[in-house]
Each structure stands twice: as structure tokens, then as C-alpha cells.
Design a protein around this motif. Sequence first.
Motif, short mmCIF file in Angstrom:
data_model
loop_
_atom_site.label_atom_id
_atom_site.label_comp_id
_atom_site.label_asym_id
_atom_site.label_seq_id
_atom_site.Cartn_x
_atom_site.Cartn_y
_atom_site.Cartn_z
N LEU A 1 0.83 -1.20 0.00
CA LEU A 1 0.00 0.00 0.00
C LEU A 1 0.87 1.25 0.00
O LEU A 1 0.53 2.26 -0.66
N ALA B 1 -3.45 -6.15 -0.97
CA ALA B 1 -2.97 -6.08 0.41
C ALA B 1 -3.84 -6.97 1.29
O ALA B 1 -5.04 -6.72 1.43
N ILE C 1 -7.99 -4.73 -1.09
CA ILE C 1 -7.62 -5.04 0.30
C ILE C 1 -8.45 -6.24 0.74
O ILE C 1 -9.68 -6.21 0.71
N TRP D 1 -9.35 -8.92 3.85
CA TRP D 1 -9.31 -8.92 5.31
C TRP D 1 -10.02 -10.15 5.86
O TRP D 1 -11.12 -10.49 5.42
N ALA E 1 -8.71 1.66 6.61
CA ALA E 1 -7.87 1.45 5.43
C ALA E 1 -8.57 1.93 4.16
O ALA E 1 -7.96 2.60 3.31
N THR E 2 -9.84 1.59 4.01
CA THR E 2 -10.55 1.99 2.79
C THR E 2 -10.85 3.48 2.78
O THR E 2 -10.96 4.08 1.70
N ALA F 1 -9.69 1.74 -3.20
CA ALA F 1 -9.56 0.31 -2.91
C ALA F 1 -10.91 -0.39 -2.92
O ALA F 1 -11.94 0.17 -2.52
#
Length: 266
Positions: free
Chosen positions: A98, A111, A213, A215, A230-231, A237
Motif C-alpha cells: 500500500l 494487500a 484489500i 481482510w 484502510a478503505t 480500494a
Amino acid sequence: MNYVPGMTLNHVRRGSGDPLLLIHGLGAGWRSWAPILDELAERREVIAVDLPGFGETPPLTGEVSIATLTDSVADFIREQGLDGVSTVGQSMGARMVLELARRGVGGDTVALDPGGFWSDREVFVFGATLRPSIALVRALRPRLPALLGSTVGRTLLLAQLSARPWALSAETVLPDVRGLVDSPSTGAALDALVKGPKQQGAPAGTVPGRVTIGWGRRDLVALPRQAARATALFPDAVLHWFERCGHFPQWDAPQEAVRLILDSTS
């Protein structure tokens, strides 16, 4: 000998096709990808590196930080003529890919369970729980093959890392567990994650390719609620949830991880 800029990271190459660069987290170096490496190599040229101080790459000579570790990968990309390469990372490596995307380095990015999006309290708990776990595993190192060969041993030792540790094989997990305690840069890299700055984001439209991403719904290291942070920081993403999966999708959901990587970097 210590890693210096311009020194090629130890790496393996397998397969043919569009190149795919794999960046590991804390642990075994490139062997962390062993559960899915061969299947990825059936479709792509896979290049899996050992970061400085992990696997067979010597440590950095100076500061160990997410920035300097990422610098070593950016140098490797330039040295190997891999401009625009698709990058895949897990855990610390996911944070690094990232960061590469944020810098405009590489192409499509995947990621998996990235670090760097903890709150202050969460990162304190992360460090306070992982350090004793590493110390315990280090003390048990001579007995690791036997302990990890037992469903009870895997369940006790890997509950923080896997949603179903009893279902894994010792061959799958032993390289990462050994690497976690043996790698000379584990402590410094852990300090960088815990004490260093949090991950910066990339405004919409500034990354060089697609960003995905992934998860684990049951991740106890990078908690699922951190995915929203994160988003928010990487608005381009796409978020993919791995159900019944902990911190290592290549352990708990290998087939799904392969599909996600190939579909997101084709």
C-alpha cells in the motif's frame, strides 16, 4: 554483511506470464507464501522476496522502519526492471505494498490483512500481546516441530494468527513460526510497526493501478474494524472479506486467496 541500497534482495522466481511480486510479513521470508506459491506460478511469473533481515537477505545497516523496508523493495523493482509490476503483500508486507502504491510505484496492488491502521490503543495491545508470544515461541523453539505437529499445540500457539489452527498442517505453519523467532530483524520490524507512524493514505485517482484489500473476518492481529480506516485512506480500494479466516489468508483460505490475487491483478 548487511543490506545496503543497490543490493538485490534474495528472491525466487517461478512460473511465466505477467510478473507478480510477493512481499511477506513478519516471519519466514518468501517461504511464507509456500501454501499458494506454486498455484500462482501456474498462471503468472511469481517473484517472492526476502525482506532485509528475513530469510536469506542481510539486515539493513541503519534504521529499520516501514519506510526503509519499502525503500528496499522499490530499489529491487528498479534493479530488476519491474516497473509497473503487480504487488501482493500480507500483514507488514501488505502495508508495504500500500505504501508503494501511495508512492506511485508498481501496478495493481493486493494487500492482505495490512498492519498500520490500528488506533493507539489497538497498536499498544498488538505489541503487548505479540511480544510475549514471540518470546514464548523462542523459548519453545527446539520443540516446535513436535508442538506444531499436534492439533492441540497448533491451537494453543497459533490462536492469535489463524481462525482454524487445528486444521492446518505443521508443514504450512512451521516456516513462518520459525522465521518469527529466528529472523534478525523481527524485533526491529515489530518496533517499527508499534512505535512508528501509522500508514498514510492516497487520495482518489493517485494510485498507479487497482487496489484490493483482503481482510479476514476473524483476524485478531489487524482487527476487522480497521478495514474501514484502510478503505477511508485508500478510497480507490475494493474491500474483500475472507470469511472464517484469521491473519494469514494463505493459511486459512488458500484457494480463495489465489483467486483474489489472480482476479485482482490480471
